[in-house]
Design a protein around this motif. Structure first.
Motif, PDB file in Angstrom:
ATOM      1  N   THR A 169     -16.529  -8.962 -31.898  1.00  0.00           N
ATOM      2  CA  THR A 169     -16.416 -10.094 -32.808  1.00  0.00           C
ATOM      3  C   THR A 169     -15.252 -10.958 -32.336  1.00  0.00           C
ATOM      4  O   THR A 169     -14.151 -10.461 -32.114  1.00  0.00           O
ATOM      5  N   PRO A 203     -14.067 -15.343 -37.834  1.00  0.00           N
ATOM      6  CA  PRO A 203     -15.042 -15.095 -36.763  1.00  0.00           C
ATOM      7  C   PRO A 203     -15.796 -16.355 -36.356  1.00  0.00           C
ATOM      8  O   PRO A 203     -16.115 -17.204 -37.187  1.00  0.00           O
ATOM      9  N   ASN A 248     -20.189 -12.947 -34.280  1.00  0.00           N
ATOM     10  CA  ASN A 248     -20.049 -11.591 -34.798  1.00  0.00           C
ATOM     11  C   ASN A 248     -20.881 -10.582 -34.015  1.00  0.00           C
ATOM     12  O   ASN A 248     -22.019 -10.866 -33.622  1.00  0.00           O
TER      13      ASN A 248
END
Length: 279
Positions: free
Chosen positions: A14, A21, A24
């Motif tokens: 990630t 993020p 991911n």
């Protein structure tokens, strides 16, 4: 595809910035000895992924293996040794403007090896010859065209005979002829050297020419990993839209207010240009 060059294995990775993020849970294996293209639209996280693989950024989670080495757990000296086996072609070539072409390409050799000046000269000229730039050894970056700077950056990336070559948007900003020539050069390198090549790109024509393997990022995740042929045959709606260059249909903009009255302008342009409406 050759088998002795290292694979790149990405596990549950990630990536992002300031704890937020961007992409991911990436899981992928980029095969050794071939060309993998990391594909996706602008802002999808392609260059961010490259920065994390090179440990220029720190991932939010997961692991990256270059061959058998987890780069995120290697100690500083071990990672420095590993970096000497990696070449990087940055998006703009990243040449130092104060150094001529010879000294730009020689820089890694002078930094990381004990080669004599004569040996450095021999290696540099061989690598510049490889990319067709040996006659320009005394030129400075601002005296080179965009395509020449890209090839010069490639010569510098290759000067240490890397096991892995990363290229960040190599055809960006190039005309179709220079783009095609750079693609052919990458294919020649793949055939001539035992190394793994990873190309970050949004250039579909380039991907179709050079890719053995493709990783597609989009919508905050890894949407596809596999062969070029499998990608081109996909029925995934998002991927088809990307591959077929289909934009989102949008309603025509509606004018919600009248145009500006010329009387509010600071200059009375009719005084200088005449009243165009009355002609």
């Amino acid at each position: 595809m050759k088998n002795s060059a290292p694979d790149i294995r990405i596990e549950n990775l990630t990536i992002g910035y300031d704890g937020t993020p961007v992409v991911n849970n990436i899981n992928a294996t980029l095969p050794g000895g071939g060309v993998t293209v990391i594909l996706g639209g602008s802002g999808c996280g392609k260059s961010t992924l490259l920065k994390n693989i090179l440990r220029l950024n720190t991932p939010l989670g997961g692991a990256v293996f270059l061959g058998k080495h987890n780069i995120l757990t290697l100690k500083r000296k071990a990672f420095r040794c590993l970096k000497q086996r990696i070449g990087v072609l940055f998006q703009d070539g990243a040449l130092l403007g104060s150094l001529n072409l010879f000294d730009n390409v020689a820089l890694p050799l002078r930094e990381h090896t004990r080669l004599k000046s004569s040996e450095v000269s021999k290696v540099v000229k061989a690598k510049l010859n490889l990319v067709g730039l040996e006659p320009f050894v005394d030129y400075f970056p601002n005296e080179l065209s965009g395509g020449m700077r890209k090839r010069a950056g490639l010569a510098r990336a290759m000067v240490m005979d890397p096991d892995i070559l990363f290229c960040d948007e190599p055809t960006s900003g190039l005309d179709p002829i220079n783009s095609a020539e750079l693609d052919e050069l990458l294919l020649e390198l793949k055939e001539s050297f035992d190394m793994t090549i990873v190309v970050v790109s949004h250039d579909l024509a380039s991907m179709k020419t050079i890719a053995d393997h493709v990783l597609v990022l989009g919508e905050g995740t890894a949407l596809f990993e596999g062969s070029k042929e499998s990608l081109l045959a996909t029925e995934n709606p998002y991927l088809r839209q990307f591959l077929d260059r289909q934009g989102q249909k949008r309603e025509a903009p509606r004018l919600t207010m009248p145009p500006l009255d010329p009387s509010v302008m600071k200059m009375d342009c009719t005084r200088y240009l005449g009243d165009q409406d009355n002609k």
